[in-house]
Design an enzyme around this catalytic site. Structure first.
Site, PDB file in Angstrom:
ATOM      1  N   CYS A  67       7.601   4.130   5.806  1.00  8.72           N
ATOM      2  CA  CYS A  67       6.729   3.972   4.767  1.00  8.72           C
ATOM      3  C   CYS A  67       7.440   3.401   3.573  1.00  8.72           C
ATOM      4  O   CYS A  67       6.758   2.832   2.611  1.00  8.72           O
ATOM      5  CB  CYS A  67       5.840   5.043   4.446  1.00  8.72           C
ATOM      6  SG  CYS A  67       6.893   6.616   3.862  1.00  8.72           S
ATOM      7  N   CYS A  74      -3.555   3.872   9.425  1.00 10.13           N
ATOM      8  CA  CYS A  74      -2.358   3.271   9.817  1.00 10.13           C
ATOM      9  C   CYS A  74      -1.578   4.025  10.882  1.00 10.13           C
ATOM     10  O   CYS A  74      -0.247   3.949  11.242  1.00 10.13           O
ATOM     11  CB  CYS A  74      -1.144   3.075   8.707  1.00 10.13           C
ATOM     12  SG  CYS A  74      -1.908   1.756   7.416  1.00 10.13           S
ATOM     13  N   CYS A 104       0.783  -1.221   0.155  1.00  7.00           N
ATOM     14  CA  CYS A 104       0.015   0.156   0.009  1.00  7.00           C
ATOM     15  C   CYS A 104       0.967   1.213   0.008  1.00  7.00           C
ATOM     16  O   CYS A 104       0.748   2.262  -0.856  1.00  7.00           O
ATOM     17  CB  CYS A 104      -0.876   0.044   1.113  1.00  7.00           C
ATOM     18  SG  CYS A 104      -2.243   1.211   1.059  1.00  7.00           S
ATOM     19  N   CYS A 105       1.914   1.204   1.004  1.00  3.70           N
ATOM     20  CA  CYS A 105       2.760   2.358   0.779  1.00  3.70           C
ATOM     21  C   CYS A 105       3.558   2.622  -0.400  1.00  3.70           C
ATOM     22  O   CYS A 105       3.737   3.767  -0.940  1.00  3.70           O
ATOM     23  CB  CYS A 105       3.742   1.963   2.139  1.00  3.70           C
ATOM     24  SG  CYS A 105       3.156   2.392   3.851  1.00  3.70           S
ATOM     25  N   CYS A 156      -0.885   8.302   7.251  1.00  3.32           N
ATOM     26  CA  CYS A 156      -2.432   7.886   6.645  1.00  3.32           C
ATOM     27  C   CYS A 156      -3.368   7.460   7.984  1.00  3.32           C
ATOM     28  O   CYS A 156      -2.717   6.971   8.955  1.00  3.32           O
ATOM     29  CB  CYS A 156      -2.405   6.806   5.673  1.00  3.32           C
ATOM     30  SG  CYS A 156      -1.596   7.215   4.254  1.00  3.32           S
TER      31      CYS A 156
END
Length: 235
Positions: A230, A207, A121-122, A204
């Site tokens: 990240c 997280c 995702c990062c 985010c």
């Protein structure tokens, strides 16, 4: 000019850090003279970011600021950006979005990717967008401080960035958490109100939690995943 390609051959400047800004203003002055418009600041709009924006505005009022708009940030973060735009109207703030919307990401990789594969995702929502933003750019500025975490304890003012094949400038390496807040209060700068609610490090929303350990500023990031970065600052 010092570039990623000329790193080995070029002499690196040194800066004193026994002054009011612990070298930060000197570093920024050098960086903008060296790179002019060929440098950007990648900012998350946390409190260190606010300090750097204020310092940058004193050197180059129309500097380019890149925010990696993942689509998952706190409402308070977006409000902070609006306050910064009001205070520094000449800054060029770019909201850099990923190529995949959250809906497209869910369709291709499953719902809530950050829960089952936060590294992916990062990569999709931060690393790749920054790589795109740095295309054709020689150097970028970061708000890293040595005190923040063990992974950041050896960062220098000027760094060869193998991740993005760039020069990474880190003006705040000698600043402490107390230094940051003293500057914010002295200059009466706007900042993300989440800092007043136990969030020293803000990313985010899914997280980011309040810090679990008051002595570890990043202990509220990616809780339960054994992850504190990240990927932007790891080669």
């Amino acid at each position: 000019m010092l570039t990623y390609q000329t790193w080995e051959a070029e002499e690196k400047p040194s800066f004193p850090h026994d002054n009011e800004t612990k070298g930060a203003l000197d570093v920024l002055t050098w960086a903008f003279r060296q790179y002019k418009d060929d440098i950007v600041y990648a900012c998350s709009f946390g409190v260190e970011g606010i300090v750097l924006i204020d310092l940058i505005s004193q050197v180059k009022p129309d500097a380019e600021i890149v925010f990696l708009d993942t689509g998952l940030h706190f409402r308070e973060t977006y409000k902070t950006i609006e306050k910064v735009k009001e205070k520094y109207p000449s800054l060029r703030i770019v909201m850099k979005k990923p190529s995949l919307s959250l809906e497209e990401q869910a369709q291709q990789l499953g719902d809530e990717l950050w829960k089952h594969n936060p590294n992916k995702c990062c990569e999709l929502r931060k690393v790749i967008p920054l790589r795109e933003a740095l295309t054709g750019i020689t150097a970028w500025i970061s708000g890293l401080r040595r005190e923040q975490s063990p992974t950041r304890s050896h960062v220098e003012y000027i760094n060869k960035d193998d991740k993005f094949k760039s020069i990474k400038i880190c003006p705040l390496i000698h600043w402490t958490w107390k230094d940051v807040w003293n500057y914010v209060y002295k200059r009466r700068l706007p900042y993300n109100v989440l800092h007043d609610r136990g969030y020293p490090s803000i990313g985010c929303e899914p997280c980011t939690s309040p810090a679990l350990d008051p002595n570890d500023l990043r202990s509220g990031r990616w809780v339960g995943h054994g992850k504190t970065e990240c990927g932007l600052h790891i080669s």
